[in-house]
Design a protein around this motif. Structure first.
Motif, PDB file in Angstrom:
ATOM      1  N   ASN A 126       0.300  -0.779  -0.057  1.00 65.53           N
ATOM      2  CA  ASN A 126       0.142   0.123   0.127  1.00 65.53           C
ATOM      3  C   ASN A 126       1.001   1.321  -0.357  1.00 65.53           C
ATOM      4  N   VAL A 127       1.806   1.366  -0.377  1.00 65.58           N
ATOM      5  CA  VAL A 127       2.471   2.728  -0.759  1.00 65.58           C
ATOM      6  C   VAL A 127       2.767   3.047  -2.437  1.00 65.58           C
ATOM      7  N   GLY A 128       1.434   2.740  -2.856  1.00 68.79           N
ATOM      8  CA  GLY A 128       1.225   3.112  -4.111  1.00 68.79           C
ATOM      9  C   GLY A 128       2.463   1.860  -5.259  1.00 68.79           C
ATOM     10  N   ILE A 129       2.364   3.127  -6.807  1.00 70.48           N
ATOM     11  CA  ILE A 129       3.322   2.416  -7.812  1.00 70.48           C
ATOM     12  C   ILE A 129       4.295   1.734  -6.477  1.00 70.48           C
ATOM     13  N   ILE A 130       5.003   1.872  -7.239  1.00 67.21           N
ATOM     14  CA  ILE A 130       6.529   1.580  -6.185  1.00 67.21           C
ATOM     15  C   ILE A 130       7.511   1.373  -7.547  1.00 67.21           C
ATOM     16  N   LEU A 131       8.001   1.954  -6.964  1.00 65.93           N
ATOM     17  CA  LEU A 131       9.576   3.093  -7.996  1.00 65.93           C
ATOM     18  C   LEU A 131      10.660   2.623  -7.681  1.00 65.93           C
ATOM     19  N   SER A 132      10.828   1.789  -6.075  1.00 62.26           N
ATOM     20  CA  SER A 132      12.064   1.739  -5.470  1.00 62.26           C
ATOM     21  C   SER A 132      11.939   1.173  -4.440  1.00 62.26           C
ATOM     22  N   MET A 133      13.584  -0.140  -4.505  1.00 60.10           N
ATOM     23  CA  MET A 133      13.734  -1.088  -3.363  1.00 60.10           C
ATOM     24  C   MET A 133      14.428  -1.348  -3.143  1.00 60.10           C
ATOM     25  N   SER A 134      14.900  -1.604  -2.051  1.00 62.04           N
ATOM     26  CA  SER A 134      16.756  -2.015  -1.439  1.00 62.04           C
ATOM     27  C   SER A 134      16.721  -2.838  -0.938  1.00 62.04           C
ATOM     28  N   ALA A 135      17.601  -3.610  -0.537  1.00 62.18           N
ATOM     29  CA  ALA A 135      17.626  -4.496   0.658  1.00 62.18           C
ATOM     30  C   ALA A 135      18.723  -3.515   1.947  1.00 62.18           C
ATOM     31  N   ASN A 136      17.900  -3.546   3.169  1.00 65.60           N
ATOM     32  CA  ASN A 136      19.248  -3.890   4.030  1.00 65.60           C
ATOM     33  C   ASN A 136      20.780  -4.830   3.516  1.00 65.60           C
ATOM     34  N   PRO A 137      21.882  -4.697   3.916  1.00 62.48           N
ATOM     35  CA  PRO A 137      23.256  -4.988   4.349  1.00 62.48           C
ATOM     36  C   PRO A 137      23.178  -5.777   5.276  1.00 62.48           C
ATOM     37  N   ASP A 138      23.093  -5.532   6.472  1.00 68.74           N
ATOM     38  CA  ASP A 138      23.110  -5.345   7.730  1.00 68.74           C
ATOM     39  C   ASP A 138      21.874  -7.038   8.008  1.00 68.74           C
ATOM     40  N   HIS A 139      20.536  -6.608   7.690  1.00 68.28           N
ATOM     41  CA  HIS A 139      19.371  -7.289   8.205  1.00 68.28           C
ATOM     42  C   HIS A 139      18.987  -7.774   6.920  1.00 68.28           C
ATOM     43  N   SER A 140      19.564  -8.942   6.955  1.00 67.69           N
ATOM     44  CA  SER A 140      18.743  -9.735   5.157  1.00 67.69           C
ATOM     45  C   SER A 140      17.797 -10.269   5.246  1.00 67.69           C
ATOM     46  N   ASN A 141      16.482  -9.650   6.690  1.00 66.12           N
ATOM     47  CA  ASN A 141      15.603  -9.976   6.230  1.00 66.12           C
ATOM     48  C   ASN A 141      14.623  -8.641   5.961  1.00 66.12           C
ATOM     49  N   ILE A 142      15.573  -7.351   6.100  1.00 62.73           N
ATOM     50  CA  ILE A 142      15.009  -6.140   5.694  1.00 62.73           C
ATOM     51  C   ILE A 142      15.152  -5.240   4.771  1.00 62.73           C
ATOM     52  N   PHE A 143      13.761  -5.107   4.269  1.00 62.57           N
ATOM     53  CA  PHE A 143      13.975  -3.911   2.617  1.00 62.57           C
ATOM     54  C   PHE A 143      13.575  -3.283   2.591  1.00 62.57           C
ATOM     55  N   ALA A 144      13.567  -1.951   1.888  1.00 64.20           N
ATOM     56  CA  ALA A 144      12.820  -0.640   2.376  1.00 64.20           C
ATOM     57  C   ALA A 144      12.219  -0.776   0.809  1.00 64.20           C
ATOM     58  N   ILE A 145      11.357  -0.241   0.818  1.00 64.43           N
ATOM     59  CA  ILE A 145      10.621   0.412  -0.680  1.00 64.43           C
ATOM     60  C   ILE A 145       9.956   1.626  -0.388  1.00 64.43           C
ATOM     61  N   SER A 146       9.683   1.892  -2.155  1.00 62.86           N
ATOM     62  CA  SER A 146       9.115   3.356  -1.679  1.00 62.86           C
ATOM     63  C   SER A 146       8.365   3.220  -2.838  1.00 62.86           C
ATOM     64  N   GLY A 147       6.919   3.861  -3.193  1.00 61.00           N
ATOM     65  CA  GLY A 147       6.165   5.090  -4.320  1.00 61.00           C
ATOM     66  C   GLY A 147       5.278   5.793  -4.045  1.00 61.00           C
ATOM     67  N   ASP A 148       4.629   6.018  -4.597  1.00 59.78           N
ATOM     68  CA  ASP A 148       3.787   7.623  -5.497  1.00 59.78           C
ATOM     69  C   ASP A 148       2.472   7.339  -4.022  1.00 59.78           C
ATOM     70  N   ASN A 149       2.599   6.775  -3.641  1.00 56.80           N
ATOM     71  CA  ASN A 149       0.586   6.785  -2.265  1.00 56.80           C
ATOM     72  C   ASN A 149       1.413   8.382  -1.816  1.00 56.80           C
ATOM     73  N   VAL A 150       0.121   9.061  -1.752  1.00 49.08           N
ATOM     74  CA  VAL A 150       0.494  10.505  -1.197  1.00 49.08           C
ATOM     75  C   VAL A 150       0.575   9.535   0.693  1.00 49.08           C
ATOM     76  N   GLY A 151      -0.372   9.177   1.357  1.00 51.61           N
ATOM     77  CA  GLY A 151      -1.056   9.270   2.287  1.00 51.61           C
ATOM     78  C   GLY A 151       0.749   7.972   2.783  1.00 51.61           C
ATOM     79  N   GLU A 152       1.167   7.721   2.644  1.00 50.26           N
ATOM     80  CA  GLU A 152       2.186   6.570   2.577  1.00 50.26           C
ATOM     81  C   GLU A 152       3.322   5.805   1.597  1.00 50.26           C
ATOM     82  N   ASN A 153       4.428   6.852   1.622  1.00 52.87           N
ATOM     83  CA  ASN A 153       5.328   6.765   0.550  1.00 52.87           C
ATOM     84  C   ASN A 153       6.050   5.285   0.563  1.00 52.87           C
ATOM     85  N   ILE A 154       7.044   5.553   1.408  1.00 52.08           N
ATOM     86  CA  ILE A 154       7.778   4.997   1.669  1.00 52.08           C
ATOM     87  C   ILE A 154       7.777   3.561   3.278  1.00 52.08           C
TER      88      ILE A 154
END
Length: 431
Positions: A385-413
């Motif tokens: 629910n971040v809208g159209i997903i524009l980007s993603m990155s894997a955490n280098p220290d925590h193998s289970n953690i990823f960050a994603i971002s999008g164009d949802n005005v209410g929650e974009n990351i």
């Protein structure tokens, strides 16, 4: 009046332990701040005007379609024609009363409040999370602090003059000191390198000038720390010597914009690229040899190496297909699967979990896969629910953690923890 935008165009992690515990802080006058913001505002207006003029020329002359289409698709992807399209001619916010803004008031010191001091301090167990944030009349690089126990918050930000399209963290030696840096590729032609350990910085520490159009992707290898690779809508891949800040090798054998680039995890002279004509190319910048695969009829959006099987690479396409290849031969793909309904915007392996791949898409879904040279298996579909997903990155220290971002005005990351999905935990034996 058009709807204002609020999106995060790209994200990237900085590993633990490299940021300064107490970042440096530049003391600036209010006039210096206003002058910088006004300068960036003017650059931004010129860029926007240039893009609009190219769009008009494309409509008037079909012979210019191919030339203008390279930047045009970037503008369309982020709906930038509608950005701030109202009667207000100011594209950046220039404050009238900086004294009323606690961020812009450089005379204000941090209080003695222990919690505030603790927030400013970056602990060895903290990651930095970089976010390219476009919100109404501002474009900025947000430097966030993330800790699994404490969550995430914005530590400081850097004002930018153009939409950021890609980030690459650099731990590179400058002036006999290793620096915590980020290279930013954007809709201008240059690559700006910023010092992440300085708060209130106004200018990059270095500018790499060589591309003629938008910089679409960057790749850097710690094994060859003085070399940065960049690809662009100008149909070129450039290799930069970071010490000299010059181009040392140019690959211009592309027929369309080059959209993704990745250094091989072990062979530092090998680069993988993907372009808008559906090709993946293996570039050897020592022998200058090139190996070419025709992946698809549409566009290769992302390329990635499998760190557990380093002869294997993956290509993700604009039609949502995912392909696996063996770089040692010219045979057909190891596999091909319709992974998403729309363009795949992100593709990264977990930093440690064997074969764990995450893909993101304009269809607004995240998918977790188990990937090997023998098979690819879907494990989990997530709707963040971040809208159209524009980007993603894997955490280098925590193998289970990823960050994603999008164009949802209410929650974009959003930060996703794979520990919370039972099917993923079972498949990869997550603790």
């Amino acid at each position: 009046m058009a709807t204002k935008l609020n999106f995060v165009s790209c994200v990237a992690w900085v590993r633990q332990g490299v940021a300064k515990e107490i970042p440096d802080r530049i003391q600036l006058t209010q006039e210096e701040i206003r002058s910088k913001i006004e300068s960036d505002r003017q650059k931004f207006k010129e860029l926007k005007s240039s893009n609009q003029n190219e769009h008009m020329e494309t409509d008037e002359s079909s012979s210019q379609v191919d030339r203008n289409d390279e930047d045009r698709q970037i503008i369309d992807r982020y709906n930038l024609d509608d950005y701030d399209d109202d009667d207000n001619d100011d594209d950046f916010f220039v404050p009238d009363d900086t004294a009323a803004d606690t961020y812009l008031n450089r005379e204000q010191n941090y209080s003695d409040d222990e919690e505030e001091k603790d927030d400013f301090r970056i602990k060895p167990t903290d990651n930095l999370l970089l976010a390219g944030h476009v919100e109404e009349d501002s474009v900025s690089l947000e430097i966030k602090v993330y800790n699994k126990e404490d969550g995430v918050y914005v530590h400081h930000e850097i004002y930018l003059a153009a939409y950021p399209l890609c980030f690459q963290w650099l731990n590179f030696e400058m002036e006999n000191e290793k620096r915590n840096l980020v290279a930013v590729g954007d809709m201008n032609n240059d690559i700006n390198i910023w010092n992440l350990d300085v708060v209130d910085i106004l200018d990059p520490v270095a500018v790499l000038s060589g591309h003629k159009k938008s910089v679409l992707d960057l790749s850097w290898s710690e094994k060859a720390s003085n070399i940065l690779a960049s690809v662009s809508a100008d149909k070129k891949c450039l290799l930069w010597d970071l010490k000299q800040q010059t181009v040392v090798q140019t690959f211009d054998q592309f027929k369309s914009r080059v959209q993704s680039v990745s250094f091989h995890p072990l062979e530092t002279n090998i680069l993988l690229t993907g372009d808008a004509k559906g090709h993946a190319k293996l570039l050897n910048y020592q022998s200058l040899s090139i190996k070419d695969w025709k992946v698809c009829q549409n566009e290769v959006e992302k390329v990635a190496w499998n760190p557990q099987e380093p002869y294997m690479f993956l290509c993700a396409t604009s039609e949502g297909w995912l392909y696996g290849f063996d770089c040692r031969n010219d045979n057909s793909p190891l596999f091909g699967i319709k992974a998403h309904d729309e363009m795949i915007s992100g593709m990264e392996f977990s930093s440690a979990n064997n074969g764990c791949l995450m893909t993101t898409s304009a269809d607004q879904n995240v998918k977790i896969w188990s990937v090997s040279s023998k098979e690819v298996k879907s494990i989990q579909t997530i709707q963040p629910n971040v809208g159209i997903i524009l980007s993603m990155s894997a955490n280098p220290d925590h193998s289970n953690i990823f960050a994603i971002s999008g164009d949802n005005v209410g929650e974009n990351i959003k930060i996703l923890n794979l520990d919370t999905y039972p099917a993923v935990k079972r498949q990869f034996n997550l603790c």
